[in-house]
Design a protein around this motif. Structure first.
Motif, short mmCIF file in Angstrom:
data_model
loop_
_atom_site.label_atom_id
_atom_site.label_comp_id
_atom_site.label_asym_id
_atom_site.label_seq_id
_atom_site.Cartn_x
_atom_site.Cartn_y
_atom_site.Cartn_z
N CYS A 278 -2.72 55.22 -27.83
CA CYS A 278 -2.69 56.40 -28.70
C CYS A 278 -1.39 57.17 -28.51
O CYS A 278 -0.76 57.62 -29.48
CB CYS A 278 -3.88 57.32 -28.41
N HIS A 279 -0.98 57.32 -27.27
CA HIS A 279 0.26 58.03 -26.95
C HIS A 279 1.46 57.36 -27.61
O HIS A 279 2.41 58.04 -28.04
CB HIS A 279 0.46 58.08 -25.44
N HIS A 280 1.43 56.04 -27.72
CA HIS A 280 2.53 55.29 -28.32
C HIS A 280 2.33 55.06 -29.82
O HIS A 280 3.06 54.27 -30.43
CB HIS A 280 2.72 53.96 -27.59
N GLY A 281 1.33 55.71 -30.39
CA GLY A 281 1.11 55.61 -31.83
C GLY A 281 0.46 54.33 -32.31
O GLY A 281 0.48 54.04 -33.51
N ARG A 282 -0.13 53.56 -31.38
CA ARG A 282 -0.79 52.32 -31.76
C ARG A 282 -2.30 52.52 -31.80
O ARG A 282 -3.06 52.00 -31.00
CB ARG A 282 -0.41 51.20 -30.77
N ASN A 283 -2.72 53.31 -32.79
CA ASN A 283 -4.15 53.59 -32.93
C ASN A 283 -4.95 52.34 -33.28
O ASN A 283 -6.14 52.25 -32.95
CB ASN A 283 -4.38 54.67 -34.01
N LEU B 164 -8.90 59.33 -29.33
CA LEU B 164 -8.76 58.48 -30.50
C LEU B 164 -9.19 59.20 -31.78
O LEU B 164 -8.54 59.06 -32.83
CB LEU B 164 -9.58 57.20 -30.32
N ILE B 165 -10.24 60.00 -31.71
CA ILE B 165 -10.68 60.76 -32.89
C ILE B 165 -9.59 61.74 -33.32
O ILE B 165 -9.29 61.88 -34.51
CB ILE B 165 -11.99 61.52 -32.59
N GLN B 166 -8.98 62.41 -32.34
CA GLN B 166 -7.92 63.36 -32.66
C GLN B 166 -6.72 62.66 -33.29
O GLN B 166 -6.14 63.15 -34.27
CB GLN B 166 -7.50 64.12 -31.40
N GLU B 167 -6.34 61.52 -32.74
CA GLU B 167 -5.19 60.78 -33.27
C GLU B 167 -5.46 60.29 -34.69
O GLU B 167 -4.59 60.37 -35.56
CB GLU B 167 -4.85 59.60 -32.36
#
Length: 231
Positions: free
Chosen positions: A56-61, A86-89
């Protein structure tokens, strides 16, 4: 190890992926995880909580979602902070339906979302015009014995005002005040001026009574402020 189809335990996978990420090799980290999933080299007690947050931190949801699904397939429930992240992202990326599915899944597992998750989710629902669903999140918290934040109420009230649904805005503002929250000055006076302009047939008794209450509460406040300043 992969060729011999040896199962990589959680600590091994975490170390390999973390090492790739520390070297700035995001694609290699993702490919490694994809291979683990594709070749079913995942132990029954796999724990991807930490790696899900890293993805998530690296934008790979997408990868984070795959890891979460892999945990569930092995009957391992991610912790609440993993669902929260994950929900927030997903919400921030406007993938509201995916976030809603995870939120429902989280509740089914008897996990409680954080207040920050509720705030982000409510705000994004309102931004997407799904105001009623935002209000339902507030109802869900109240029914569960939890207290919605002022920010959650504010997001829904602001959206109802934008939609010119002043009756719903005033109703929700009343509920907000029942929890001890005070509306900001702009919202307070905007509703007063708007409800004052509407004719009796345009607002129901509840909104009319609320307008009277707003007016009675606000009449003395400017005077007090003036008195303070004069001193």
């Amino acid at each position: 190890m992969e060729t011999k189809r040896w199962v990589h335990f959680s600590i091994v996978q975490n170390e390999i992926v973390t090492s790739f990420l520390n070297m700035g090799k995001l694609q290699e980290a993702v490919k490694f995880l994809e291979n683990m999933i594709r070749k079913d080299l995942i132990p029954d007690n796999i724990n991807y909580d930490n790696l899900i947050k890293k993805m998530c931190h690296h934008g790979r949801n997408d990868t984070a979602s795959d890891l979460l699904d892999s945990m569930l397939m092995k009957a391992n429930i991610p912790d609440s902070t993993t669902y929260d992240r994950l929900i927030q992202e997903l919400s921030v990326c406007n993938k509201i339906d995916d976030a809603l599915d995870l939120y429902t899944e989280m509740l089914n597992h008897k996990l409680a979302p954080s207040i920050n998750t509720y705030e982000v989710f409510t705000e994004k629902l309102c931004e997407c015009g799904r105001t009623l669903e935002g209000e339902k999140l507030i109802d869900t918290m109240i029914h569960a014995g939890e207290q919605p934040s002022k920010g959650m109420f504010g997001s829904v009230v602001s959206r109802y005002r934008f939609e010119r649904n002043f009756t719903k805005a005033s109703e929700l503002l009343q509920r907000m005040q029942q929890f001890g929250y005070k509306p900001d000055f702009e919202t307070h006076w905007s509703l007063i001026s708007t409800l004052s302009r509407l004719s009796d047939r345009d607002i129901d008794d509840n909104s009319s009574n609320f307008l009277s209450k707003l007016l009675s509460e606000s009449v003395l406040k400017p005077k007090k402020d003036v008195d303070r300043k004069s001193k």
